[in-house]
Write an enzyme that holds these catalytic residues in place. Structure first.
Site, PDB file in Angstrom:
ATOM      1  N   GLU A 144     -64.589  85.982  35.045  1.00  0.00           N
ATOM      2  CA  GLU A 144     -64.001  85.219  36.178  1.00  0.00           C
ATOM      3  C   GLU A 144     -63.873  85.976  37.265  1.00  0.00           C
ATOM      4  OE1 GLU A 144     -61.807  82.425  35.535  1.00  0.00           O
ATOM      5  OE2 GLU A 144     -62.060  80.757  34.199  1.00  0.00           O
ATOM      6  N   ASN A 185     -68.013  87.299  31.507  1.00  0.00           N
ATOM      7  CA  ASN A 185     -68.129  86.275  31.932  1.00  0.00           C
ATOM      8  C   ASN A 185     -67.458  85.092  32.609  1.00  0.00           C
ATOM      9  OD1 ASN A 185     -67.822  84.411  29.226  1.00  0.00           O
ATOM     10  ND2 ASN A 185     -65.757  84.292  29.482  1.00  0.00           N
ATOM     11  N   HIS A 221     -68.503  74.916  30.857  1.00  0.00           N
ATOM     12  CA  HIS A 221     -67.674  73.851  30.770  1.00  0.00           C
ATOM     13  C   HIS A 221     -68.465  72.669  31.367  1.00  0.00           C
ATOM     14  CE1 HIS A 221     -64.167  76.246  28.546  1.00  0.00           C
ATOM     15  NE2 HIS A 221     -64.432  77.404  29.800  1.00  0.00           N
ATOM     16  N   GLU A 250     -67.666  79.235  26.149  1.00  0.00           N
ATOM     17  CA  GLU A 250     -67.161  77.785  26.143  1.00  0.00           C
ATOM     18  C   GLU A 250     -67.390  76.623  26.679  1.00  0.00           C
ATOM     19  OE1 GLU A 250     -63.610  79.617  29.389  1.00  0.00           O
ATOM     20  OE2 GLU A 250     -64.045  81.647  28.244  1.00  0.00           O
ATOM     21  N   ASP A 252     -67.849  73.048  26.773  1.00  0.00           N
ATOM     22  CA  ASP A 252     -67.618  71.744  26.672  1.00  0.00           C
ATOM     23  C   ASP A 252     -68.212  70.759  26.950  1.00  0.00           C
ATOM     24  OD1 ASP A 252     -65.688  72.285  28.502  1.00  0.00           O
ATOM     25  OD2 ASP A 252     -64.064  72.422  27.305  1.00  0.00           O
TER      26      ASP A 252
HETATM   27  C1  XIL Z   1     -57.870  77.786  29.283  1.00  0.00           C
HETATM   28  C2  XIL Z   1     -56.858  77.590  28.114  1.00  0.00           C
HETATM   29  O1  XIL Z   1     -57.688  76.595  26.948  1.00  0.00           O
HETATM   30  C3  XIL Z   1     -55.733  76.812  27.964  1.00  0.00           C
HETATM   31  O2  XIL Z   1     -55.128  76.528  26.579  1.00  0.00           O
HETATM   32  C4  XIL Z   1     -55.054  77.485  28.511  1.00  0.00           C
HETATM   33  O3  XIL Z   1     -53.772  76.774  29.048  1.00  0.00           O
HETATM   34  C5  XIL Z   1     -55.701  78.223  30.130  1.00  0.00           C
HETATM   35  O4  XIL Z   1     -56.550  78.409  29.506  1.00  0.00           O
HETATM   36  N1  XIL Z   1     -61.950  79.761  31.158  1.00  0.00           N
HETATM   37  C6  XIL Z   1     -61.810  80.500  30.604  1.00  0.00           C
HETATM   38  C7  XIL Z   1     -60.783  80.490  29.165  1.00  0.00           C
HETATM   39  O5  XIL Z   1     -62.119  82.131  30.362  1.00  0.00           O
HETATM   40  O6  XIL Z   1     -59.975  81.530  28.067  1.00  0.00           O
HETATM   41  C8  XIL Z   1     -59.776  79.599  29.857  1.00  0.00           C
HETATM   42  O7  XIL Z   1     -59.239  78.765  28.742  1.00  0.00           O
HETATM   43  C9  XIL Z   1     -60.800  77.917  30.093  1.00  0.00           C
HETATM   44  C10 XIL Z   1     -61.087  78.546  31.360  1.00  0.00           C
END
Ligand code: XIL
Length: 538
Positions: A144, A185, A221, A250, A252
Site C-alpha cells: 500500500e 501489493n 477488497h 486478499e 473478499d
Molecule cells: C487486516 C486484517 O484482516 C485485520 O484483522 C487487521 O485488524 C487489519 O488488517 N490490506 C492488507 C491486510 O494488506 O493486511 C489488511 O488485513 C486488510 C487490508
C-alpha cells in the site's frame, strides 16, 4: 486429432475441493488464516486444510506481531501458520514486511538512518527465518505505498526515507532469501486507474533498474455497491507484459447487510469473475481469499453496515459464492437451468424464545447439477430475509426475537445456483422471556505488547448457561491513560476507563458451552507495562 485425447481442464470431480480443481488448472486457491480459530476450532482447520493449497497469515507476520520491540522477535503466530501449511501441503505467502499499518510506534519515531537500518534488519530476520523452509515461497515486501491519485502515500516510511525505501526493501528481501518471489501489493488497483497506472510505472521503472520485483499483488477488497472492475483481466495482462507474476492476494466481496438471496447471487458473480480473470491470464498464479468464513472477517469492523464478504457463512455453510469459485475453477459455468422441485412447508418443533427447529419435505433435482441445499426465509413483504441455510431438509434457527410471530418458507438450491419456488408458509411464535439464563464468561489474553501499546487477543466469550444466547456484552477496565486503537469481531464503546464490547452481527449467537473470540489493540503511555483487568460478561 490430438486435442481430443487431452484431459479437459474440468476433469476433476465436480464435487471435489477447490484446491483439487485449482491444481488441475495450474493455479493456487488460497485463504488468509487467523491464528485464533486456527488454534482452537476444528471446523476452521478442517475447511482450511481441505479446500485451499495456499495460505497467508492475516496478521501473524506483520511487524507488530513479529518485532513488537526493537530486535525482539516473536514468531509464535507466524510459525503456527507455517506449520499448519506444512501439515496440509500448502504454500505460504508472507504478509507483509514494510507497511504503514500495524507497525509499532518505535519504528515510526526513528530518524532516517536508524529507520533504514531497522527496516533492513526486520526484513533480514523475518525473511531469513523461513528462507530454508520449502513452504514459504513468496513475500509482500511493500504494501500500500500509493495514494488513490497515484502519488506515493505520505506514510512515515516515505516521509522519513523518500521513495528509496521501496527499492531498498526489495534488495534486502532478495539478500535474505534469493529464492523467494517478491511482491508489491495494494488495493483499488484491480481496474485500470490512476493508482494502478502508478503501480505499473513503478514496477516497470524498478525492474529497469534491476530491483528484484517479481510479482504484483492485487488485494481485491471488492464491494457489490461499487460495481465490478470489468477491466481486471486487461489490467492483469498489462502487468504480465512487464514480465512479473500477478496474483489476487486478499479477495473478499462485501455486501450491505443484511444478506438476501439476490445479494448472495451478485456476490457470487464477482467471485466467479475474479477467478475467471486469473484463469485467463497465464501469469496469474492464483487467488487468495481474505479468510473463508463470515465468522472471522475484518469487514464488519472496518466497514460499518457491511459484511458477509466470504464464501462460507458464519456457521461454516458454503454460500453461493463458494459454488461460483468452485465451478469457475472446475472449468466453466454449468448448463443446468432447471431448478429443484418445491420443498414442503416448514414445520416448527421445539420453539424457544430465540430458537426454532424446522423440518420440511425434501426437494429433488433433475437438472444435472444435483440438490445442493435449502435457504430458509422469513416472509416480510418486499424484503424477505434469509434466516439460514442447510444442506439437509431441517434447520434450527437461532438468534430469533422473543415473543414474535414468524412466517417462514423454504427454497431449494441446486449445484448451479438455481433456486426452486418458495414452499408454502410455516408459522410459529417465540415465547417471551430472556434468551438463555444470562450465564457467560470472558477471558482476555495479551497476545503481544510493545513500549506504548499492546494487542489483547483472543478475548474468549463462553456461554456457560443451559440455553442459547443471541448476544453478549463484555466489560473490562483500562489502566489510566490507555486508549483503544481498534477492535475486531466486537464493537467497543469507552466511558472513562470502562470499555464495553458488544458482539458483532455474526458472533452473538452462542449455544450452551459455545464460545467465540474478539480482540482489540490499545495505545498506552511510553514505558507503562499495565494491561486491562476485570473482564465480565453479561
Ligand atoms: C487486516 C486484517 O484482516 C485485520 O484483522 C487487521 O485488524 C487489519 O488488517 N490490506 C492488507 C491486510 O494488506 O493486511 C489488511 O488485513 C486488510 C487490508
Amino acid at each position: 486429432m490430438v486435442a481430443a485425447f487431452l484431459l479437459p481442464a474440468g476433469s476433476a470431480q465436480a464435487s471435489a475441493s477447490l484446491r483439487t480443481h485449482a491444481e488441475a488448472r495450474g493455479k493456487f486457491i488460497g485463504t488468509a488464516l487467523a491464528t485464533g480459530p486456527l488454534s482452537n476450532e476444528t471446523s476452521y482447520r478442517t475447511i482450511a486444510g481441505r479446500e485451499f493449497d495456499q495460505v497467508t497469515a492475516e496478521n501473524a507476520m506483520k511487524w507488530d506481531a513479529t518485532e513488537p520491540s526493537q530486535n525482539q522477535f516473536t514468531f509464535s503466530g507466524a510459525d503456527a501458520v507455517v506449520n499448519f501449511a506444512t501439515q496440509n501441503d500448502q504454500q505460504v505467502h508472507g504478509h507483509t514486511l514494510v507497511w504503514h499499518n500495524q507497525t509499532p510506534g518505535w519504528v515510526q519515531n526513528l530518524g532516517a538512518t536508524a529507520m533504514r537500518d531497522a527496516m533492513r534488519n526486520h526484513i533480514s530476520r523475518v525473511v531469513g527465518r523461513y528462507a530454508d523452509n520449502p513452504a514459504v515461497v513468496s513475500w509482500d515486501v511493500v504494501n500500500e505505498v500509493f495514494e488513490e491519485n497515484g502519488d506515493f502515500r505520505r506514510s512515515f516510511w516515505y516521509n522519513t526515507l523518500g521513495e528509496s525505501f521501496i527499492a531498498d526493501a526489495f534488495r534486502a528481501a532478495r539478500a535474505a532469501d534469493p529464492d523467494a518471489r517478491l511482491c508489491i501489493n495494494d488495493y483499488n488497483v484491480e481496474g485500470i486507474n490512476a493508482k494502478s497506472t502508478a503501480m505499473y510505472d513503478l514496477v516497470s521503472e524498478l525492474r529497469g533498474q534491476g530491483v528484484p520485483v517479481d510479482c504484483v499483488g492485487f488485494q481485491g477488497h471488492l464491494a457489490t455497491q461499487y460495481g465490478f472492475p470489468n477491466d481486471l483481466q486487461q489490467n492483469l495482462q498489462r502487468f504480465a507484459a512487464l514480465g512479473v507474476q500477478v496474483r489476487i492476494t486478499e479477495l473478499d466481496v462485501r455486501i450491505q447487510m443484511p444478506r438476501s438471496a439476490a445479494k448472495d447471487a451478485t456476490q457470487a458473480t464477482y467471485y466467479r469473475n475474479v477467478v475467471n480473470a486469473c484463469l485467463a491470464v497465464t501469469a496469474c498464479a492464483g487467488v487468495t481469499i481474505w479468510g473463508f468464513t463470515d465468522r472471522y472477517s475484518w469487514v464488519p469492523d472496518t466497514f460499518p453496515g457491511e459484511g458477509a464478504a466470504l464464501i462460507y457463512d458464519e456457521n461454516y455453510q458454503a454460500k453461493p459464492s463458494y459454488t461460483a469459485v468452485h465451478d469457475a475453477l472446475a472449468g466453466g459455468t454449468s448448463t443446468d437451468t432447471t431448478p429443484p422441485t418445491t420443498p414442503g412447508a416448514p414445520s416448527a418443533g421445539n420453539v424457544t424464545s430465540n430458537t426454532a427447529a424446522l423440518t420440511w419435505t425434501a426437494s429433488t433435482d433433475s437438472g444435472g447439477s444435483g440438490l445442493a441445499g435449502y435457504n430458509v426465509y422469513r416472509e416480510q413483504g418486499a424484503n424477505d430475509t434469509l434466516l439460514g441455510q442447510s444442506t439437509t431438509n431441517s434447520l434450527t434457527l437461532t438468534g430469533l426475537t422473543p415473543n414474535t410471530a414468524y412466517q417462514v418458507y423454504v427454497r431449494a438450491r441446486d449445484g448451479a445456483g438455481n433456486l426452486s419456488a418458495g414452499s408454502p408458509l410455516g408459522t410459529f411464535t417465540t415465547p417471551s422471556g430472556p434468551g438463555g439464563n444470562g450465564g457467560c464468561t470472558a477471558v482476555g489474553t495479551v497476545q503481544n505488547q510493545w513500549n506504548n501499546g499492546y494487542v489483547v487477543q483472543p478475548v474468549t466469550v463462553t456461554n456457560t448457561g443451559t440455553s442459547a444466547i443471541s448476544g453478549w456484552t463484555v466489560t473490562f477496565t483500562l489502566p489510566p491513560g490507555h486508549t483503544p486503537a481498534g477492535s475486531w469481531n466486537a464493537t467497543l464503546t469507552v466511558s472513562g476507563q470502562t470499555v464495553t464490547a458488544r458482539n458483532a452481527g455474526y458472533n452473538g449467537n452462542l449455544a450452551p458451552n459455545g464460545s467465540t473470540t474478539f480482540g482489540f489493540q490499545v495505545s498506552r503511555p511510553n514505558g507503562d507495562t499495565q494491561t486491562p483487568s476485570g473482564y465480565t460478561c453479561a
